[in-house]
Design a protein around this motif. Structure first.
Motif: not given
Length: 413
Positions: A280-284, A309-313
């Motif tokens: 979560d919060e990859l944008g940080h 599996r890689v899942v990012v927000c």
């Protein structure tokens, strides 16, 4: 009904299968409400793992030390959990019971003076019939358990307004917990579920507060049925320092996957078993951290596309994120499948409003268009509004107070 006795399991991840066996033998006591077991696998996605462990270790009435050579070799188990367990035992705050799982030299351990199970400290795996060993453990535990949980309180008085549920179904902050009935499924839920069957790299994108984190929490639950899964909120890591970020990242990953001190170790884990990284919060991530982290993450997923599996927000597209961080290599843009999280539909909003008790539901329905305008159809804003309306209705406040709550930006801004 008596309050269950809280039991904390302290163990090495390498003994997880033996812990599962012990839980199966304890099922009758759990079902009757005699005990309530807890271990780190019960941490909800999005929760602070260390805080949850500390909280349950402090609250436990009984602490079980599941002893093996790997348990004795674990710095984390011995320096944190065992030390605190013995301190609480000496203070009379909790019982500590060693259970010898596998043969090892535990007699030199700091808990050696405590009476261990099975009887005579014979390791569970050394018995000719394993179930007989577990039976001996359960009998010993039943004899050792306190007759009632410490600090047991009388049942609370019944609520003054019985028609209003005791628990507020809404949540004001953070990713919506799994036990909240106010989560609304959208098209993105089904798209993500299908994507995870085929794609190693998935990015969940959408506006701020549109529900990306809540979707990721539910993805964690879905994936954990079939693979080892690690959920991390990258905003909580030191994203301004590369070394500090990597140190903390692999510390947290190691808790879920075992030995994983670097990308090579993580690749070896992926070679042995299916895994998932939910970030979560990859944008940080700052440019310095992102330029090292994202290519390594991408390489792991592409190389082990069947097992990883890689899942990012992100609040933007993956291409916008990579460009803003100076990652211009085209190969790092390949392989990402985008899942867009859309605002709530009319049906989704009505589903949330239907959870409100009367008269809050009546007020909300009468001002539905205003709620849509104020919230911009974002789930968190509507959750905040409904949370406050629910609390006001539970307090028996009149309709004009409910209307004032509805118009106060502090409750949804």
């Amino acid at each position: 009904m008596p309050t269950p006795i809280d039991v904390f399991f302290s163990y090495s991840y390498k003994d997880e299968s033996l812990r599962d066996e012990l839980e199966a033998h304890l099922a009758a006591l759990m079902r009757r409400g005699v005990i309530r077991g807890w271990h780190h696998r019960k941490i909800d996605a999005g929760d602070d793992a260390q805080a949850a462990i500390d909280e349950h270790l402090e609250a436990a009435h009984v602490i079980l030390l599941l002893v093996s050579a790997d348990f004795l070799a674990s710095d984390y188990c011995n320096e944190l959990e065992v030390k605190r367990a013995l301190a609480r035992c000496r203070a009379g705050e909790a019982q500590v019971i060693p259970i010898i799982l596998r043969e090892c030299v535990w007699q030199d351990a700091p808990f050696a003076e405590l009476e261990a199970l099975p009887r005579n400290g014979k390791a569970v795996t050394s018995w000719a019939v394993r179930d007989e060993a577990w039976k001996d453990v359960i009998i010993g535990l039943r004899e050792a358990l306190p007759r009632k949980s410490p600090g047991e309180q009388p049942p609370p008085d019944p609520p003054e307004i019985p028609e209003i549920p005791r628990d507020n179904p809404f949540q004001k902050r953070g990713a919506l917990k799994l036990d909240k009935p106010s989560y609304v499924e959208r098209t993105c839920d089904h798209e993500l579920g299908a994507a995870l069957e085929r794609h190693p790299l998935v990015v969940i994108s959408g506006d701020y507060e549109v529900g990306k984190s809540s979707l990721l929490v539910r993805t964690h639950k879905q994936l954990s049925r079939s693979r080892s899964t690690c959920y991390l909120d990258l905003q909580s890591l030191r994203t301004d320092d590369v070394n500090a970020f990597y140190k903390r990242f692999f510390e947290l990953v190691r808790r879920q996957f075992g030995k994983a001190d670097d990308w090579v170790d993580l690749a070896e884990v992926a070679d042995r078993q299916p895994i998932a990284l939910l970030l979560d919060e990859l944008g940080h991530l700052t440019p310095d951290v992102a330029r090292l982290f994202v290519p390594s993450l991408h390489h792991l997923a592409v190389t082990y596309e069947q097992s990883v599996r890689v899942v990012v927000c992100l609040p933007c597209s993956i291409h916008e994120f990579l460009a803003a961080r100076g990652l211009h290599n085209p190969k790092h843009r390949d392989g990402w499948l985008a899942i867009q999280v859309e605002p709530l539909s009319d049906a989704g909003i009505d589903r949330l409003l239907s959870l409100l008790p009367h008269p809050a539901h009546k007020v909300a329905r009468a001002h539905r268009s205003e709620i849509i305008r104020m919230s911009n159809r974002h789930p968190r804003a509507i959750q905040c509004i409904c949370y406050e309306l629910f609390e006001a209705a539970r307090a028996g406040l009149p309709a004009e107070v409910l209307l004032a709550r509805l118009g106060d930006k502090r409750h949804y801004g």
